[in-house]
Design an enzyme around this catalytic site. Structure first.
Site, short mmCIF file in Angstrom:
data_model
loop_
_atom_site.label_atom_id
_atom_site.label_comp_id
_atom_site.label_asym_id
_atom_site.label_seq_id
_atom_site.Cartn_x
_atom_site.Cartn_y
_atom_site.Cartn_z
N ALA A 164 0.89 -1.36 -0.01
CA ALA A 164 -0.08 0.18 0.02
C ALA A 164 0.90 1.29 -0.11
O ALA A 164 2.06 1.03 0.38
CB ALA A 164 -0.93 -0.01 1.29
N GLY A 199 0.50 -4.82 0.73
CA GLY A 199 -0.59 -4.85 0.16
C GLY A 199 -0.37 -5.67 -1.21
O GLY A 199 -1.43 -6.33 -1.92
N GLU A 231 -1.01 -9.34 -0.51
CA GLU A 231 -2.30 -9.42 -0.16
C GLU A 231 -3.20 -9.34 -1.58
O GLU A 231 -4.05 -10.17 -1.72
CB GLU A 231 -3.14 -8.43 0.63
CG GLU A 231 -2.35 -8.32 2.19
CD GLU A 231 -2.41 -7.13 2.79
OE1 GLU A 231 -2.17 -5.98 2.58
OE2 GLU A 231 -3.06 -7.48 4.04
N GLU A 237 4.55 -5.22 7.24
CA GLU A 237 3.60 -3.80 7.82
C GLU A 237 4.34 -3.67 9.08
O GLU A 237 4.50 -2.35 9.54
CB GLU A 237 2.28 -4.06 7.86
CG GLU A 237 1.71 -3.88 6.53
CD GLU A 237 1.36 -5.38 5.85
OE1 GLU A 237 2.28 -6.28 6.17
OE2 GLU A 237 0.84 -5.52 4.80
#
Ligand code: CO8
Length: 258
Positions: free
Chosen positions: A66, A109, A112, A132
């Site tokens: 992200a 992300g 993911e 993260e």
């Protein structure tokens, strides 16, 4: 087709290719990327001419997570009220089979997003992780759940708590990816797999996907019941007749996708 700024969308017969193309930040997944990927995937999903969707990035990065710079100033209320990143759930809801073709970094992300796809193909250069925790946060697009279901608690905890990454070999051993492909051949191979899937009966492929995914949502007894109902249902398709007739006539089937 719609014009996108962070992705490219190409059609190849019954398969489609979505390429994350936001190289300055190693395909970091900001809100615009999310919106474009979800819009493109849903449009392809609605198009009955699409039998399989490949999602890929660059040689260097599938996606490095992200977008940290976009998230950094946000507060709890910004995150909560906008339900930050919830639109990614719509990508996971796509009914058409999806393939992630991962080279380079698939972190946070990025990992993911790859795990939301039905088939995960890794280049030998692929690197996976949920780093993260090193940023003082935790996975937020399903990583703690999908990674744990995919590779089990031991490795999921190891990755999520230390933030360490794993290479393609470890990812294959752990069951995160189905095949490792030399980086130079990744896209060709991914498109070949997509064309193979796209040549199958589209409704039957959707049912196969739905049945496998049900395994993550329910008990064995209910899952088997669900499978059996779909199995019975495929006998209402023209493609079941064609597939089984072609077998008895010793010729390749030509599915009409219904
Ligand atoms: N976000 C924003 N920018 C990024 C990101 C990212 N995730 N990753 C890389 N970039 C940028 C870098 O800042 C750099 O930009 P600039 O040139 O302007 O400085 C550019 O991309 C190139 O990166 P590097 O120079 O760092 O390239 P290297 O080859 O040296 O390193 C790495 C590559 C190892 C991938 C490194 O960039 C890195 O560690 N990136 C961050 C990886 C990471 O921590 N990802 C997890 C992000 S958090 C996340 O995904 C949480 C999701 C949950 C959110 C939930 C909300 C509800």
């Amino acid at each position: 087709t719609a014009s996108y700024e962070t992705i490219r969308v190409e059609r190849k017969g019954r398969s489609a290719l979505i390429t994350l193309d936001h190289p300055k930040a190693l395909n970091a997944l900001n809100l615009q990327v999310m919106d474009e990927v979800v819009t493109a995937a849903e449009a392809l999903d609605r198009d009955q001419g699409t039998g399989c969707i490949v999602l890929t990035g660059s040689d260097r990065a599938f996606a490095a997570g992200a977008d940290i710079k976009e998230m950094r100033p946000q507060g709890y209320m910004d995150m909560y009220l906008s339900d930050w990143f919830s639109a990614w759930d719509r990508f996971a809801q796509v009914r058409t089979p999806t393939i992630a073709a991962v080279a380079g970094h698939a972190l946070g992300g990025g990992c993911e997003l790859a795990m939301m796809c039905d088939i995960l193909l890794a280049a030998d250069t692929a690197v996976f992780g949920q780093p993260e925790i090193r940023l003082g946060v935790i996975p937020g697009i399903g990583g703690s759940q999908r990674l744990t279901r995919a590779i089990g608690k031991a490795k999921a905890m190891d990755l999520c708590l230390t933030g360490r990454t794993m290479d393609a070999d470890e990812a294959e051993r752990a069951g995160l990816v189905s095949r490792i492909i030399p980086a130079a051949d990744l896209l060709t191979e991914a498109v070949t797999v997509a064309e193979t899937v796209a040549a199958m009966s589209a409704p039957v492929a959707m049912m196969a996907k739905e049945a496998v995914n049900r395994a993550f949502e329910t008990t064995l007894t209910e899952g088997i019941r669900f499978e059996r109902r779909l199995f019975h249902a495929v006998f209402a398709t023209a493609d079941q007749k064609e597939g089984m007739t072609a077998f008895t006539e010793k010729r390749p089937p030509v599915f009409t996708h219904r």
